[in-house]
Design a protein around this motif. Sequence first.
Motif, PDB file in Angstrom:
ATOM      1  N   ASP A   5     -40.738  43.242 -85.875  1.00 47.41           N
ATOM      2  CA  ASP A   5     -39.683  44.263 -85.879  1.00 47.41           C
ATOM      3  C   ASP A   5     -39.138  44.512 -87.284  1.00 47.41           C
ATOM      4  N   ASN A  11     -32.455  46.100 -87.087  1.00 48.81           N
ATOM      5  CA  ASN A  11     -31.875  44.778 -86.833  1.00 48.81           C
ATOM      6  C   ASN A  11     -30.491  44.590 -87.438  1.00 48.81           C
ATOM      7  N   ASP A  44     -25.613  40.811 -79.920  1.00 48.30           N
ATOM      8  CA  ASP A  44     -26.632  41.861 -79.991  1.00 48.30           C
ATOM      9  C   ASP A  44     -26.089  43.286 -80.121  1.00 48.30           C
ATOM     10  N   HIS A  50     -33.915  34.340 -81.792  1.00 45.95           N
ATOM     11  CA  HIS A  50     -35.240  34.918 -81.532  1.00 45.95           C
ATOM     12  C   HIS A  50     -35.525  35.042 -80.040  1.00 45.95           C
ATOM     13  N   GLY A  51     -34.546  34.728 -79.219  1.00 45.19           N
ATOM     14  CA  GLY A  51     -34.664  34.865 -77.769  1.00 45.19           C
ATOM     15  C   GLY A  51     -33.344  35.384 -77.229  1.00 45.19           C
ATOM     16  N   TYR A  72     -30.404  39.707 -82.538  1.00 48.86           N
ATOM     17  CA  TYR A  72     -31.752  39.326 -82.119  1.00 48.86           C
ATOM     18  C   TYR A  72     -32.755  39.876 -83.122  1.00 48.86           C
ATOM     19  N   VAL A  73     -33.669  39.012 -83.558  1.00 46.10           N
ATOM     20  CA  VAL A  73     -34.775  39.415 -84.423  1.00 46.10           C
ATOM     21  C   VAL A  73     -36.019  38.717 -83.894  1.00 46.10           C
ATOM     22  N   ARG A  74     -37.107  39.441 -83.804  1.00 43.15           N
ATOM     23  CA  ARG A  74     -38.355  38.834 -83.306  1.00 43.15           C
ATOM     24  C   ARG A  74     -38.816  37.726 -84.248  1.00 43.15           C
ATOM     25  N   ALA A  75     -39.215  36.630 -83.674  1.00 43.74           N
ATOM     26  CA  ALA A  75     -39.661  35.471 -84.464  1.00 43.74           C
ATOM     27  C   ALA A  75     -40.919  35.779 -85.271  1.00 43.74           C
ATOM     28  N   ASP A  76     -41.771  36.674 -84.758  1.00 42.49           N
ATOM     29  CA  ASP A  76     -43.027  36.980 -85.454  1.00 42.49           C
ATOM     30  C   ASP A  76     -42.855  38.033 -86.555  1.00 42.49           C
TER      31      ASP A  76
END
Length: 177
Positions: A61, A69, A12, A87-88, A54-58
């Motif tokens: 971002d 990112n 990250d 994603h977590g 890390y990248v948001r799954a939805d």
Amino acid sequence: MTRARTALVLVDLQRWIVDMPWQPIGGEAVTGACARLREHFADTGSSTVVLVRYVRADGADGGVGAAANLLVPGLEPRDGEQLVTKHGLDAFEGTDLHDRLRGEGVSDLVIAGLSTAHGVAATAATAVRLGYGVVVVDDATASVDEAQHREALDRLTALGARTGRVSDFVPARADAN
């Protein structure tokens, strides 16, 4: 018996994460320490380097191409390095990281990045459970405060991980004065 193969896993190191307030050292100090580790591991030629983001799954971002990112300048993936998008918190959860590492014969992980109590701890704990030898580089990671940083390292040590310092891996330069 085959020789153990080590992977460096840097977690990250994206600008929006690095720019947050961290203790006991700041984000820029963490990235500098991680860059030194990366150079050393890349120079050995027998180590795998894995960069995790890390990248948001939805996609809220902006997804993998969003400026926020991208990894900080100087720590972008190079030829031969692996980039894992999670994603977590845990770099193993929902990714093929374990399969990639096993495919390369990796048995030991050196983990650094941000943050000790979150992405680093989750990834290190899973790595221990999966049977990897794990070293968390305590002066190449940080948390929101020093107590949280130390508590995370203590929990990981209790699970079977070890802690180390950048100097355990990166030899002192002869020209450093």
